[in-house]
Design a protein around this motif. Sequence first.
Motif, PDB file in Angstrom:
ATOM      1  N   TYR A 184      13.446   8.680  15.316  1.00 12.96           N
ATOM      2  CA  TYR A 184      13.851   7.597  16.233  1.00 12.96           C
ATOM      3  C   TYR A 184      15.309   7.203  15.988  1.00 12.96           C
ATOM      4  N   THR A 185      15.899   6.609  17.041  1.00 15.89           N
ATOM      5  CA  THR A 185      17.287   6.153  16.888  1.00 15.89           C
ATOM      6  C   THR A 185      17.320   4.832  16.128  1.00 15.89           C
ATOM      7  N   VAL A 186      18.214   4.747  15.156  1.00 11.07           N
ATOM      8  CA  VAL A 186      18.480   3.457  14.497  1.00 11.07           C
ATOM      9  C   VAL A 186      19.956   3.167  14.728  1.00 11.07           C
ATOM     10  N   ARG A 187      20.200   2.075  15.475  1.00 12.20           N
ATOM     11  CA  ARG A 187      21.588   1.837  15.886  1.00 12.20           C
ATOM     12  C   ARG A 187      22.445   1.230  14.788  1.00 12.20           C
ATOM     13  N   LYS A 188      23.717   1.551  14.859  1.00 10.55           N
ATOM     14  CA  LYS A 188      24.706   0.942  13.954  1.00 10.55           C
ATOM     15  C   LYS A 188      24.542  -0.588  14.013  1.00 10.55           C
ATOM     16  N   GLY A 189      24.563  -1.239  12.856  1.00  9.65           N
ATOM     17  CA  GLY A 189      24.514  -2.698  12.822  1.00  9.65           C
ATOM     18  C   GLY A 189      23.110  -3.280  12.855  1.00  9.65           C
ATOM     19  N   SER A 190      22.050  -2.422  12.956  1.00  8.76           N
ATOM     20  CA  SER A 190      20.684  -2.995  12.943  1.00  8.76           C
ATOM     21  C   SER A 190      20.393  -3.589  11.563  1.00  8.76           C
ATOM     22  N   CYS A 191      19.361  -4.425  11.541  1.00 11.03           N
ATOM     23  CA  CYS A 191      18.964  -5.024  10.270  1.00 11.03           C
ATOM     24  C   CYS A 191      17.707  -4.287   9.804  1.00 11.03           C
ATOM     25  N   VAL A 192      17.819  -3.521   8.718  1.00 16.24           N
ATOM     26  CA  VAL A 192      16.711  -2.642   8.313  1.00 16.24           C
ATOM     27  C   VAL A 192      15.943  -3.270   7.139  1.00 16.24           C
ATOM     28  N   PHE A 193      14.666  -3.564   7.409  1.00 17.57           N
ATOM     29  CA  PHE A 193      13.797  -4.161   6.384  1.00 17.57           C
ATOM     30  C   PHE A 193      12.915  -3.053   5.814  1.00 17.57           C
ATOM     31  N   ILE A 194      12.937  -2.893   4.486  1.00 17.83           N
ATOM     32  CA  ILE A 194      12.045  -1.901   3.869  1.00 17.83           C
ATOM     33  C   ILE A 194      10.904  -2.683   3.226  1.00 17.83           C
ATOM     34  N   ASN A 195       9.710  -2.551   3.773  1.00 15.43           N
ATOM     35  CA  ASN A 195       8.615  -3.398   3.304  1.00 15.43           C
ATOM     36  C   ASN A 195       7.977  -2.806   2.043  1.00 15.43           C
ATOM     37  N   VAL A 196       8.660  -3.042   0.913  1.00 14.92           N
ATOM     38  CA  VAL A 196       8.179  -2.503  -0.363  1.00 14.92           C
ATOM     39  C   VAL A 196       6.859  -3.183  -0.738  1.00 14.92           C
ATOM     40  N   TRP A 197       6.697  -4.430  -0.333  1.00 16.90           N
ATOM     41  CA  TRP A 197       5.447  -5.166  -0.596  1.00 16.90           C
ATOM     42  C   TRP A 197       4.258  -4.412   0.005  1.00 16.90           C
ATOM     43  N   ALA A 198       4.399  -3.959   1.277  1.00 19.73           N
ATOM     44  CA  ALA A 198       3.292  -3.263   1.940  1.00 19.73           C
ATOM     45  C   ALA A 198       3.067  -1.884   1.320  1.00 19.73           C
ATOM     46  N   ILE A 199       4.150  -1.186   0.942  1.00 20.26           N
ATOM     47  CA  ILE A 199       4.005   0.144   0.325  1.00 20.26           C
ATOM     48  C   ILE A 199       3.264   0.013  -1.024  1.00 20.26           C
ATOM     49  N   HIS A 200       3.587  -1.076  -1.754  1.00 19.77           N
ATOM     50  CA  HIS A 200       2.928  -1.302  -3.053  1.00 19.77           C
ATOM     51  C   HIS A 200       1.450  -1.649  -2.906  1.00 19.77           C
ATOM     52  N   ARG A 201       1.014  -1.950  -1.677  1.00 21.26           N
ATOM     53  CA  ARG A 201      -0.410  -2.291  -1.475  1.00 21.26           C
ATOM     54  C   ARG A 201      -1.081  -1.302  -0.521  1.00 21.26           C
ATOM     55  N   ASP A 202      -0.479  -0.129  -0.371  1.00 19.60           N
ATOM     56  CA  ASP A 202      -1.027   0.865   0.552  1.00 19.60           C
ATOM     57  C   ASP A 202      -2.233   1.557  -0.108  1.00 19.60           C
ATOM     58  N   PRO A 203      -3.440   1.409   0.486  1.00 23.47           N
ATOM     59  CA  PRO A 203      -4.640   1.980  -0.159  1.00 23.47           C
ATOM     60  C   PRO A 203      -4.619   3.505  -0.247  1.00 23.47           C
ATOM     61  N   SER A 204      -3.729   4.175   0.544  1.00 28.75           N
ATOM     62  CA  SER A 204      -3.689   5.636   0.410  1.00 28.75           C
ATOM     63  C   SER A 204      -2.878   6.046  -0.829  1.00 28.75           C
ATOM     64  N   ILE A 205      -2.155   5.089  -1.425  1.00 24.68           N
ATOM     65  CA  ILE A 205      -1.376   5.389  -2.642  1.00 24.68           C
ATOM     66  C   ILE A 205      -2.050   4.770  -3.870  1.00 24.68           C
ATOM     67  N   TRP A 206      -2.551   3.542  -3.695  1.00 21.88           N
ATOM     68  CA  TRP A 206      -3.052   2.771  -4.840  1.00 21.88           C
ATOM     69  C   TRP A 206      -4.558   2.534  -4.710  1.00 21.88           C
ATOM     70  N   LYS A 207      -5.292   2.781  -5.805  1.00 21.40           N
ATOM     71  CA  LYS A 207      -6.717   2.477  -5.808  1.00 21.40           C
ATOM     72  C   LYS A 207      -6.876   0.953  -5.968  1.00 21.40           C
ATOM     73  N   ASN A 208      -7.767   0.354  -5.231  1.00 24.30           N
ATOM     74  CA  ASN A 208      -7.972  -1.113  -5.244  1.00 24.30           C
ATOM     75  C   ASN A 208      -6.630  -1.855  -5.286  1.00 24.30           C
ATOM     76  N   PRO A 209      -5.824  -1.700  -4.227  1.00 21.10           N
ATOM     77  CA  PRO A 209      -4.433  -2.182  -4.315  1.00 21.10           C
ATOM     78  C   PRO A 209      -4.277  -3.689  -4.513  1.00 21.10           C
ATOM     79  N   THR A 210      -5.276  -4.495  -4.096  1.00 18.18           N
ATOM     80  CA  THR A 210      -5.070  -5.942  -4.248  1.00 18.18           C
ATOM     81  C   THR A 210      -5.541  -6.439  -5.615  1.00 18.18           C
ATOM     82  N   GLU A 211      -6.084  -5.518  -6.430  1.00 18.95           N
ATOM     83  CA  GLU A 211      -6.556  -5.938  -7.757  1.00 18.95           C
ATOM     84  C   GLU A 211      -5.424  -5.852  -8.782  1.00 18.95           C
ATOM     85  N   PHE A 212      -5.301  -6.881  -9.609  1.00 19.40           N
ATOM     86  CA  PHE A 212      -4.290  -6.873 -10.667  1.00 19.40           C
ATOM     87  C   PHE A 212      -4.837  -6.051 -11.842  1.00 19.40           C
ATOM     88  N   CYS A 213      -4.288  -4.875 -12.031  1.00 22.45           N
ATOM     89  CA  CYS A 213      -4.888  -3.946 -13.007  1.00 22.45           C
ATOM     90  C   CYS A 213      -3.777  -3.196 -13.766  1.00 22.45           C
TER      91      CYS A 213
END
Length: 520
Positions: free
Chosen positions: A401-430
């Motif tokens: 996709y096109t990302v235009r010059k000057g856009s504001c790019v948010f990288i949602n590291v919070w969501a990646i850190h809770r992605d169930p395809s990466i982390w087992k029981n992602p909402t559990e503090f373990c």
Amino acid sequence: MSLKFFKPLHDFFPWLLQQLNVEQKGVFFFCFLGFLALLWFFISNSNKGLPPGPKALPLIGNLHSLDPELHTYFASLSQTYGPICRLWLGKKLGIIITSPALAREVLKDKDTIFANRDIPAAGREFSYGGNSILWTPYGPKWRMLRKVCVRDMLSSSTLDSVYALRRRELRQTISYFYNKAGSPVNVGEQMFLTILNVITSMLWDGTVKGEERASLGAEFRHVVTEMATCKIPNLSDYYPGLAWFDFQGVTKKMKVLVKRFDKIFDSMIDQRQKLDRNGVGQESKDFLQVLLKLRDEADAKMPLSMIELKALLMDMIIGGTDSTSNTIEFAMAEIMNKPAVLRKLQQELEAVVGKDNIVEESHIKQLPYLYAVMKEVLRIHPTAPLLVPHCPSETCTVGGYTVRKGSCVFINVWAIHRDPSIWKNPTEFCPKRFLDNKWDYSGNDFNYFPFGSGRRICAGIAMAERMFMYSLASLIHSFNWKLPEGETLEVTEKFGIVMKKKMPLVAIPTPRLSNPKLYE
Ligand code: HEM
């Protein structure tokens, strides 16, 4: 979501309509409809090639549906529109990235294009017109500031040389908790003051002493908290043409706060220059002394101006305080929620440090479970859940996709850190999941990157590690912790560029070391 930030415009229209007769109102109404139709036409055509996203309204885009908890709202958008989606923030284009592969494309493959920042109006104010490391555009000046920061101020060897300052401040906090034994204490507030005192001591320890040091701490806490609670979203950021009006008064408020910082900086610089002129305090090398020396010696091609020097001081205070103390507060809350984790940590500390001894920073390397706890806290509650927004210096493509010059790019590291395809029981503090050292936060792994990645990765990782591990180990080793009667523990988050705990953690410490002298 609340439309409070449109209030000034909302108040203006009734006044205008009162001034018109019926015919004029009719003409005004039809012109207004025509204007909206035109805008609609332009907006629907302006999405060509862009990532998918929710339908936007003319003029305001998607501002009307923004939820103040941006990290969870953006995560829900990615469920509907996929790992890259778009949002119109007034006139500004926002791009949300929610997958490791696309985060890698932005922060590694196209790092030089995305190594810029989209500076908000408030950021411009508190960074002396965008002169701090955080907001300076990628280029020779940023490289020079970053070098000064990482090499001269926050390198491992410099941090080793100022361990005594960290120790002094932390021991004061432990002694404060000891004197409050059996009574409720605000853990986050005390940790904020500790980190602030550590950072300001590193900046100008040899410069200011005694009562003045204590009163400075209180003053700074007030100003940093005021800055952190400043209004988001700010209309001036989304309609740059209206920035001059400063409808919500954000810029005005920032100017007042920065003035207070500036006065303190001027006074510190003045005192330090006087000491240096008189040849006093040569042996106590605080950062201010190092910076002033660098300024005198700076290579003529890239001199360090007084404004940049002050912006660097601001970087240390704003970048280092809330981020580290909020993480310690989350850690304490999660640990108290899981008695088994608390027991395991205390056992590790007893084996390495012993109950007849206090924690020293040198113990940290021998505490693998504590290290795993830190990593797990940074996974589940990353301090900057959307990193600090990046901004491409040219139009490019991401994920096709096109990302235009000057856009504001948010990288949602919070969501990646809770992605169930990466982390087992992602909402559990373990913490156990980090014991095998599989994950590290050096910025090479796009499943786990709480400090960001690429050129703009956090400049204070070494300092954050030391302060977090040393403080948490001391709190857990020195005391048992419980909640006041009738209180329940929660770990709800409140969004901000620096995320914090929604309700402050108030807990009761009970000393557990063998000898009261260990608390002096
Ligand atoms: C738990 C503690 C901390 C966390 C989780 C954290 C995280 C981050 C993140 C995510 C970024 C943005 C990275 C990006 O945009 O890709 C950042 C930038 C930055 N951090 Fe930290 N940080 C912490 C502590 C500190 C400390 C203690 C300092 C200094 C005393 C510091 C100084 C900075 C600076 C100067 C930047 C801007 C770097 C640049 O734009 O070149 N941080 N931090």
